[in-house]
Structures are given as structure tokens and as C-alpha cells.
Design an enzyme around this catalytic site. Structure first.
Site, PDB file in Angstrom:
ATOM      1  N   HIS A 158      46.005  41.996  25.551  1.00 34.26           N
ATOM      2  CA  HIS A 158      47.384  41.643  25.220  1.00 34.26           C
ATOM      3  C   HIS A 158      48.394  42.612  25.837  1.00 34.26           C
ATOM      4  O   HIS A 158      49.588  42.318  25.856  1.00 34.26           O
ATOM      5  CB  HIS A 158      47.569  41.530  23.698  1.00 34.26           C
ATOM      6  CG  HIS A 158      47.518  42.816  22.945  1.00 34.26           C
ATOM      7  ND1 HIS A 158      46.465  43.177  22.144  1.00 34.26           N
ATOM      8  CD2 HIS A 158      48.404  43.820  22.842  1.00 34.26           C
ATOM      9  CE1 HIS A 158      46.710  44.347  21.582  1.00 34.26           C
ATOM     10  NE2 HIS A 158      47.878  44.752  21.993  1.00 34.26           N
ATOM     11  N   ASP A 188      39.922  40.704  23.250  1.00 37.96           N
ATOM     12  CA  ASP A 188      41.168  41.396  23.585  1.00 37.96           C
ATOM     13  C   ASP A 188      40.912  42.644  24.433  1.00 37.96           C
ATOM     14  O   ASP A 188      41.478  43.711  24.182  1.00 37.96           O
ATOM     15  CB  ASP A 188      41.938  41.765  22.313  1.00 37.96           C
ATOM     16  CG  ASP A 188      43.395  42.118  22.602  1.00 37.96           C
ATOM     17  OD1 ASP A 188      43.863  41.819  23.710  1.00 37.96           O
ATOM     18  OD2 ASP A 188      44.049  42.702  21.716  1.00 37.96           O
ATOM     19  N   GLY A 260      52.465  50.714  21.246  1.00 38.31           N
ATOM     20  CA  GLY A 260      52.283  51.484  22.469  1.00 38.31           C
ATOM     21  C   GLY A 260      50.920  52.148  22.527  1.00 38.31           C
ATOM     22  O   GLY A 260      50.460  52.536  23.590  1.00 38.31           O
ATOM     23  N   ASN A 261      50.256  52.285  21.361  1.00 35.26           N
ATOM     24  CA  ASN A 261      48.898  52.828  21.331  1.00 35.26           C
ATOM     25  C   ASN A 261      47.854  51.801  21.733  1.00 35.26           C
ATOM     26  O   ASN A 261      46.698  52.154  21.986  1.00 35.26           O
ATOM     27  CB  ASN A 261      48.544  53.350  19.937  1.00 35.26           C
ATOM     28  CG  ASN A 261      49.067  54.740  19.657  1.00 35.26           C
ATOM     29  OD1 ASN A 261      49.998  54.916  18.889  1.00 35.26           O
ATOM     30  ND2 ASN A 261      48.480  55.738  20.306  1.00 35.26           N
ATOM     31  N   SER A 262      48.223  50.530  21.758  1.00 31.48           N
ATOM     32  CA  SER A 262      47.241  49.492  22.072  1.00 31.48           C
ATOM     33  C   SER A 262      46.576  49.740  23.415  1.00 31.48           C
ATOM     34  O   SER A 262      47.247  49.992  24.415  1.00 31.48           O
ATOM     35  CB  SER A 262      47.917  48.119  22.101  1.00 31.48           C
ATOM     36  OG  SER A 262      48.106  47.627  20.813  1.00 31.48           O
ATOM     37  N   ILE A 317      24.502  29.044  20.138  1.00 27.86           N
ATOM     38  CA  ILE A 317      23.492  28.086  19.692  1.00 27.86           C
ATOM     39  C   ILE A 317      24.112  26.797  19.153  1.00 27.86           C
ATOM     40  O   ILE A 317      23.393  25.863  18.834  1.00 27.86           O
ATOM     41  CB  ILE A 317      22.541  28.689  18.642  1.00 27.86           C
ATOM     42  CG1 ILE A 317      23.310  29.134  17.398  1.00 27.86           C
ATOM     43  CG2 ILE A 317      21.742  29.831  19.234  1.00 27.86           C
ATOM     44  CD1 ILE A 317      22.392  29.540  16.242  1.00 27.86           C
ATOM     45  N   GLY A 318      25.446  26.741  19.040  1.00 28.69           N
ATOM     46  CA  GLY A 318      26.091  25.484  18.675  1.00 28.69           C
ATOM     47  C   GLY A 318      26.044  25.139  17.206  1.00 28.69           C
ATOM     48  O   GLY A 318      25.688  24.016  16.845  1.00 28.69           O
ATOM     49  N   VAL A 319      26.397  26.098  16.352  1.00 26.94           N
ATOM     50  CA  VAL A 319      26.483  25.812  14.923  1.00 26.94           C
ATOM     51  C   VAL A 319      27.822  26.321  14.394  1.00 26.94           C
ATOM     52  O   VAL A 319      28.381  27.286  14.910  1.00 26.94           O
ATOM     53  CB  VAL A 319      25.345  26.467  14.106  1.00 26.94           C
ATOM     54  CG1 VAL A 319      24.013  25.838  14.428  1.00 26.94           C
ATOM     55  CG2 VAL A 319      25.306  27.982  14.314  1.00 26.94           C
TER      56      VAL A 319
END
Length: 531
Positions: A158, A188, A260-262, A317-319
Site C-alpha cells: 500500500h 500487503d 509513515g512507519n508502514s 484446495i478449494g474449500v
């Protein structure tokens, strides 16, 4: 209480330092805190008659350092300022971020209606922000850190999202242009590269799994654009889920983290990165001592893939799953609330091919116990094509089911709906549960916007402040299963609820489908309920 996750960069325009846009996060640092005895505990204490033996405390850890200065001096050169520039066209908003747009746009003062000042400011705003206004350059700031002397930098996605140009400022104020190697929206994370005529100072990743609650940590970044800021704290908690996605497993820290720490690092006392600061919990946008950091154990694999290929491949695995609560465990007849309850199986996905069913409880992966929240993250780390063994609980039996893991599709398209089946008409009112259901016929499909192939029974009414309303059920929601048995008509629902009550179940489980998908909803089942 509001949750600032993350604090997205905002344009700083001419509003001064407070408008500088940066991203927020919190993390953890590993340094073993001292366990010191209370002064009064140094003398022998007479035992109290009948009292149990006192609990033994863990061996004393290392105490807090006299100063973090030496460690900070060694780490600061590897932490960078990440600045982005984005061209915003009229109507696009301020970059499209959650915190951008109208919130930061200048507001027209409250002048008297019809006054010359009102017209002047109205005309000025139209020129600046109207459809014919010229594109604007918006800037944002964040943090990052160098993980390879050749110029590889890690930050948050971001921080650089939507950027037309990315520049990196080193601790010695050297400014370098950066290019994006890859980014991952789900976690992210983003990886940048800069070209430098000489090797750059770098830091290494540590093992976040070894970080303990109470360990000391350092966070370094650029809060509000103030470069090279060092803060200290401890690991406040582990495994935090802040509802940012299916892979949440954040480290919580009280080291002050601000906008700003991100993208900045969270260090342990050995100077190794154990987290990437990403979000804060705050009612004001500033630090109140609750920050969140992506653990290095999760980030390292993602970063390696982004460096190599620019994208991330995950196991799947599609669950669709949910945690097994105590109410759900009671409804299923499980002794302990443990595992991941399958609420839906993707047609033709790996789970469907392995014959997994809605209502199965996944209790282990490769022989290790799991809970529902951890399953997506653990499965994502499994390479596509690898066979894993799932421990499944199904109708009172424990099964070991091999599943060949697939690759998570970027876009899972909807499968064509099956043709409708004939269903008997009628309705059933369950006063004790607080709702009424009816058959899914042409009238119900049109009224509640249901698909032609929708199976089950539709909720037609809910009692105000009743159990159904308390659990978020609404008219138009569809019940497809009761106690893991399919429901085709209102009479089926009545029969299955009565059967659960006859078995002296403490709760009954409904599989409910609405616009958000499928979920299991437990209802307490007393003698009067279901009547």
C-alpha cells in the site's frame, strides 16, 4: 473502536507535515526480558497451611539494555524512506486509497449564502477539482529496508500502490530511483530494486516464530516523514487476526508506530528483522501502543517469490471454512471445539476431487493439529502439485484423506448453476428459533433474487430480537443443510430439527447461504425450540 488498517499515504500538498501520507504498522522484537523477583521475595516465606505449591517461574531472561544506541546505529543505514508520485486525473480521487479522496480535499469555508466570498471559493474549487481540471501530482511517503546489498528493498504494497514514480532516500540522504519487482495484495508486501554504484548496507531476516510475548523489539521508519526514527517496545501478542485477509497472523507490539512507519522493519535484539510494520489500531490515527507487523516467517517466502518471478503462487484446495466454536461442536457432537468446518466446496477443485464434503471438519494437516483460521495460511505455503494428508472428522468418524494441492486461481469464475429440482410447497414456522421458512418457487426466486438452481429453503420472516435475528439471519437467506443433511423443503427442516432435539443435541447447525456466501450457524436447542 476504529481500526486504522493501514493508514494509507495521503497527499501532503500545502497543508504541512501533518498531511504527509505514510503507512502504519506494529511489530515485535525478540529480546528476552528479565524475570526479577520482588524485593520482598528474597527472604524465605513460611508456607501457608493447606496452600498449594507456588508455580515455578521460567528461568530469568536477559534484562533490558542500558541503551539501544549501538543497535540503532548499526541498523539505521539499512532503513530507507520510500516516496511515491502519482498522477491523479479529475474524478479519480486522491489516489483511490481508503484514506484518500474527499477527506483530504480542501473544503469550502462556510461563508454567508450568496456572498462574493462564497462564489470566489466555489469557482476556485471547480477549477481545481472539476472535470476540466488539469491532472495533479500527488505524493506519499512510507518506509522500507534493504535486504540485499545489490539494492533489493522490502516495503508494504500500500506504500507504492498506484505510484507512477518511486524514489528511495537512504540514511545519508542519497536519493535513488526505484523500480517495482513485484507486489502482493493479499499480504500487503512489495519488493523494489535500486541501482547503486556501491554495495548498500542491508539487514537480514530473523525467525519470528521464536519471538515471545514480552521480548524487546525496535521499530525504525519515517513517521510523518521524519526519517530515521527509532522506537522501542515489546512483543505484546502473537497471531493477531485484524480481518485484513485470509492470511492474517500479525505480531502485535507497543513500540510506537505512526503514519509513515508502514513498510519499515521490526527488529529483535540481535538486529534481525522479525516483522514488517503494516497497521495500527487507533481512534485518532496516531500511535496508542497497538501496532501490527507481518511476521518474517510469513514474509520471507513471499518476498523470495516476488524477487524471482514478480508474483506469488499459493497452494489451494478449494474449500470455504470457518472456525469450530463450542456451539458448532455441540451441534456436530464433537467433544472439543477444534478444527476448520467446511462450509462450501469449490466444484472441480482439489477438495471436491478428494471427495471432501460440506460439514466435514478438518482437524489436522500433515499430522499436525490446526484451527480454522490457520488453514488458509498453512495451505498457501504448500506448493501446487504436492499431496497433503488431511485429518477429517465426518459424522463421528476420523478419516485420513490425501489431497493434491492446486494453485490458487487469480480469478475463480462461477460455475454454471444446475437446473432446478421440483420442490413441494408450504412453509414452516420455528418460533423457538425465531424464523419462518418457505419453499423456493418462482415467486420466492423473483422476490429474493435467487438463482434458478438455488437449493434449500428460503427464510421468509424473522422475529425481532429473536435467535435468528441475533445471529444475523434475514428474509431472503437460504438454508441448504441442517445437521449436514440437505434440505429440499420446509418439512425437511422441521424433521431434521426434531431429530436433533430427539437426540438431545445442545444445538442444531444450519448451513446458511446469502450474498456473502455460505456459513454454518449454530442455534441452541432446548426442548421448546423448533416448535
Amino acid at each position: 473502536m476504529p481500526l486504522s488498517v493501514p493508514a494509507f499515504p495521503r497527499p501532503f500538498a500545502a497543508l504541512g507535515l501533518a498531511s504527509v501520507l505514510s503507512l502504519v504498522a506494529g511489530g515485535a522484537v525478540r529480546a528476552e526480558p528479565a524475570v526479577l523477583p520482588h524485593p520482598a521475595a528474597t527472604a524465605p516465606v513460611a508456607p501457608v497451611p493447606g496452600a498449594s505449591a507456588p508455580a515455578r517461574l521460567p528461568a530469568p531472561g536477559r534484562g533490558a539494555p542500558d541503551s539501544f544506541a549501538d543497535l540503532a546505529a548499526r541498523l539505521l543505514p539499512a532503513v530507507v524512506n520510500v516516496s511515491t508520485t502519482e498522477t491523479v486525473k479529475p474524478g479519480d480521487g486522491d489516489g483511490g486509497d481508503e484514506d484518500g479522496g474527499g477527506e483530504d480535499a480542501p473544503q469550502i469555508p462556510n461563508f454567508p449564502q450568496g456572498s462574493p466570498f462564497e462564489k470566489f471559493f466555489h469557482d476556485f474549487m471547480n477549477r481545481q477539482h472539476g472535470p476540466d481540471a488539469a491532472p495533479r501530482k500527488m505524493q506519499a511517503l512510507g518506509s522500507g529496508f534493504i535486504v540485499d546489498p545489490s539494492g533489493i528493498i522490502v516495503t508494504n504494497n500500500h506504500v507504492i500502490r498506484h505510484a507512477d514514480q518511486i524514489t528511495v532516500t537512504l540514511q545519508d540522504n542519497t536519493v535513488l530511483k526505484a523500480r517495482l519487482l513485484g507486489h502482493d495484495d493479499r499480504t500487503d508486501l512489495a519488493v523494489l530494486r535500486v541501482d547503486s554504484p556501491h554495495p548498500l548496507p542491508s539487514v537480514t531476516f530473523g525467525d519470528s516464530d521464536r519471538a515471545r510475548v514480552g521480548d524487546w523489539v525496535l521499530a525504525i521508519g519515517n513517521p510523518f516523514g521524519l526519517s530515521g526514527t527509532v522506537t522501542a517496545g515489546i512483543v505484546s501478542s502473537r497471531g493477531r487476526n485484524i480481518d485484513q485477509g485470509p492470511y492474517d497472523d500479525f505480531i502485535q507490539t507497543d513500540a510506537p508506530i505512526n503514519k509513515g512507519n508502514s513498510g519499515g522493519p521490526l527488529f529483535d535484539m540481535q538486529g534481525e528483522v522479525i516483522g514488517i510494520n503494516t497497521a495500527i489500531f487507533s481512534p485518532s490515527g496516531g500511535s496508542i501502543g497497538i501496532g501490527f507487523s507481518i511476521p518474517s516467517a510469513e514474509a520471507r517466502g513471499i518476498i523470495d517469490q516476488l524477487r524471482r518471478t514478480g508474483k506469488v503462487s499459493r497452494g489451494w484446495i478449494g474449500v470455504r471454512i470457518q472456525d469450530v466454536t463450542q456451539d458448532i461442536a455441540d451441534g456436530l457432537g464433537l467433544k472439543a471445539a477444534h478444527g476448520a468446518l467446511i462450509a462450501g466446496v469449490e466444484p472441480k477443485g482439489p477438495a471436491a476431487n478428494a471427495k471432501l464434503q460440506t460439514g466435514d471438519v478438518i482437524q489436522s494437516l500433515g499430522g499436525k493439529d490446526i484451527d480454522g483460521r490457520a488453514l488458509p495460511r498453512l495451505m498457501a505455503d504448500v506448493p501446487a502439485g504436492q499431496v497433503v494428508t488431511l485429518g477429517i472428522w465426518r459424522h463421528g468418524r476420523t478419516l485420513a484423506v490425501p489431497v493434491t494441492v492446486g494453485a490458487l486461481p487469480e480469478d475463480m469464475s462461477d460455475q454454471p448453476a444446475p437446473k432446478p429440482e421440483a420442490k413441494p410447497q408450504g412453509s414452516v414456522q420455528l418460533k423457538g428459533l425465531g424464523f419462518t421458512v418457505g419453499a423456493i418457487d418462482d415467486v420466492a426466486r423473483q422476490k429474493y433474487n435467487l438463482t434458478e438452481g438455488q437449493k434449500g429453503v428460503v427464510i421468509t420472516a424473522t422475529a425481532e430480537d429473536g435467535p435468528a435475528a441475533d445471529r444475523g439471519l434475514h428474509p431472503g437467506d437460504v438454508i441448504t443443510e441442517v445437521q449436514q443433511s440437505e434440505v429440499a423443503a420446509p418439512a425437511d427442516l422441521r424433521r431434521l430439527v426434531d431429530a436433533a432435539r430427539a437426540q438431545h443435541r445442545r444445538s442444531v447447525l444450519f448451513l446458511v447461504q446469502n450474498g456473502d456466501g455460505l456459513r454454518w450457524v449454530p442455534f441452541p436447542l432446548g426442548e421448546e425450540n423448533g416448535k
